[in-house]
Design an enzyme around this catalytic site. Structure first.
Site, PDB file in Angstrom:
ATOM      1  N   HIS A  57      86.887  16.619  29.367  1.00 54.58           N
ATOM      2  CA  HIS A  57      85.421  16.635  29.340  1.00 54.58           C
ATOM      3  C   HIS A  57      84.858  17.435  30.512  1.00 54.58           C
ATOM      4  CE1 HIS A  57      85.820  13.611  26.284  1.00 54.58           C
ATOM      5  NE2 HIS A  57      86.377  12.748  27.104  1.00 54.58           N
ATOM      6  N   HIS A 219      85.197  12.589  21.597  1.00 56.15           N
ATOM      7  CA  HIS A 219      86.628  12.662  21.304  1.00 56.15           C
ATOM      8  C   HIS A 219      86.847  12.964  19.832  1.00 56.15           C
ATOM      9  CE1 HIS A 219      85.908   9.650  24.498  1.00 56.15           C
ATOM     10  NE2 HIS A 219      86.789  10.398  25.132  1.00 56.15           N
TER      11      HIS A 219
END
Lengths: 331, 331
Positions: A57, A219
């Site tokens: 991320h 995700h």
């Protein structure tokens, strides 16, 4: 799978080595861990702020380690919660005796591991407070989450709680303002393409040639619907409408806006999204205090974006405006 | 083609509207143009700096408009040189009587149009100097270029010339330091995937499933070779070797490093590239003064990266370290 990597199982190791090599004037890596802390940690007289989660991320969260934001970031394997022992090491490294606030995105694994680490720290006499960020209005409960997921709005928690901690506030005060940000921030995202976790070697899900997904998690967790690609203006309105429904803004309210790229979205497209977002807010007489456009919380090479709105009061404005000096966020 | 856009022929218009909406405290758009200038332009007593080129390379160049860098950026259509009249408007808007430096990437169309604009400005009594950036060591002559192409190293020219201009230096002095940067900066890139110009609707070239291209230009111009994907460490060495051959660094030389993502490359992969770059330079006893990792000059949603090295002397170090406050580059 075409990626600029060496070994798919070594990506976090290689990334952290490259990051510390680039920014050794600002940060250090705790030996034998995937924990990044400020070079000068622990900082005397200051509450420590620790965040973290799965890698992939970036710049979340190590990119926000620095003055006015985080003291430490714990980097798990890609899309995998960091382990309690590593979180515990981060807490110990940043605590100067004033306590540590853990900023946790709402994923079941993260919650469990950060809580275990907090217990380990408390057993050592360190005061620990926790705040759980759940800004994603797309879905209630999700693949890895009970309740709403935590996504890009987390960066506002880093910024604002970090600014108050930097002023020497107590752990209770820093925790309270972090919770205020959580109560006032809402986000929602969409994806044009999936992404591939290196160790998996293939995309986490599929989207057709002209298909997009609204409300995707960072995700690749399922969102609200898969639909045909639409004009940016319409996509912006879909996301914004759900955020506004939840945040219940009124005329003359003030907000900060974040248009966040998920990894493979050109800045051009993020600005095109912002055009409509700014128009809609203006039409509703909502005042935009500041707009942040860029990559703040990504999903590897996923194409798509998220929009976050933070409702501001005078305290939040003052803290948002304070200096910050990190790799990924400077003011 | 899946993109967050409205009309493929309106992407620059929509982008600039979204950009100015986000950053109206910093920048303004000259009416009826695609020219972005600092909000307070022209700045009295200061040499003006103007750059620009085709859009699609964001944050280049409008992201560098601000204190310590550019005064104006001229945004052409995607991968298309801006027209002379627009460049002329930018020059007029930033000139405070101290003259204007044009920072031009070496593409035939850009050179021609910036030179025409310079002539128009000189006819109006404005002093104009020009510097042409040709940092890309991949190929001599290319699709749109005679001589070497100008790529991400251009950002170092913005930064260093901008810092000197901010101190009140003369046009001759600012031009001289810009030329010094050009003489000391080298770059080279590679692509994992092509990109699609919105109005074209399909990728500008093809790469096989496991194929990459070494030495690609930022518009997809052919590079040195197409090859199978290799480990990041090997790719870093290939790029770095060609740069080092050309830059002729010696032991104890000082450099700034830029690891630049082309649009769709996760920050994780850029840091993995930097791991090897920093190791190679350390092995050669070359001192890294500072490393910049991120997206500085992109090619829409192309995946890949470029590496730039700038050889530093005391003057360049001092100016690189000066404050800068722009959307995309803050110090």
């Amino acid at each position: 799978m075409k990626k600029l990597i060496n070994d798919p199982n070594q990506v976090v190791e290689d990334m952290l080595a490259g990051m510390v090599a680039a920014h050794s004037n600002r940060m250090k890596r705790l030996p034998n861990t995937n924990v990044i802390v400020r070079k000068e940690a622990p900082i005397q007289g200051k509450v420590g702020l620790v965040s973290g989660g799965g890698s992939g991320h970036e710049p979340s969260h190590a990119g926000y380690v620095g003055k006015g934001m985080l003291d430490g970031a714990v980097c798990g394997e890609v899309f995998t919660s960091p382990t309690p022992d590593q979180i515990f090491e981060a807490i110990q490294a940043v605590d100067s005796g004033n306590g540590v606030l853990l900023i946790i995105k709402n994923y079941t694994g993260d919650i469990m591991n950060f809580e275990m680490a907090a217990e380990m720290a408390e057993a050592e006499g360190i005061n620990v407070a926790k705040v759980v960020v759940n800004d994603d209005v797309a879905v209630e409960d999700s693949t890895y989450t009970t309740g709403r997921r935590g996504i890009a709005g987390t960066v506002f928690v880093h910024k604002i709680a970090g600014a108050l901690a930097e002023k020497g506030a107590t752990l209770k005060e820093v925790e309270a303002v972090a919770k205020k940000v959580v109560e006032n921030v809402r986000s929602m995202g969409m994806a044009l393409t999936p992404c591939t976790v290196p160790a998996a070697g293939k995309p986490g899900f599929e989207l057709g040639e002209n298909e997009i997904e609204i409300g995707m998690g960072i995700h690749g967790e399922p969102g609200i619907e898969k639909t045909q690609i639409q004009p940016a203006d319409e996509i912006a309105q879909i996301l914004l409408e759900k955020i506004l429904d939840d945040l219940k803004l009124e005329e003359n309210d003030k907000v900060a806006v974040m248009i966040n790229g998920l990894g493979a979205t050109p800045l051009m497209e993020l600005y095109i999204m912002n055009k409509k977002v700014s128009e809609v807010l203006k039409d509703k007489n909502i005042y935009i205090h500041e707009t942040f456009v860029g990559e703040f919380m990504t999903s590897l090479e996923m194409a798509g974006c998220s929009i976050s709105l933070l409702k501001l009061d005078d305290q939040l404005i003052e803290l948002l405006d304070e200096q910050a000096d990190t790799i990924a966020f400077k003011k």
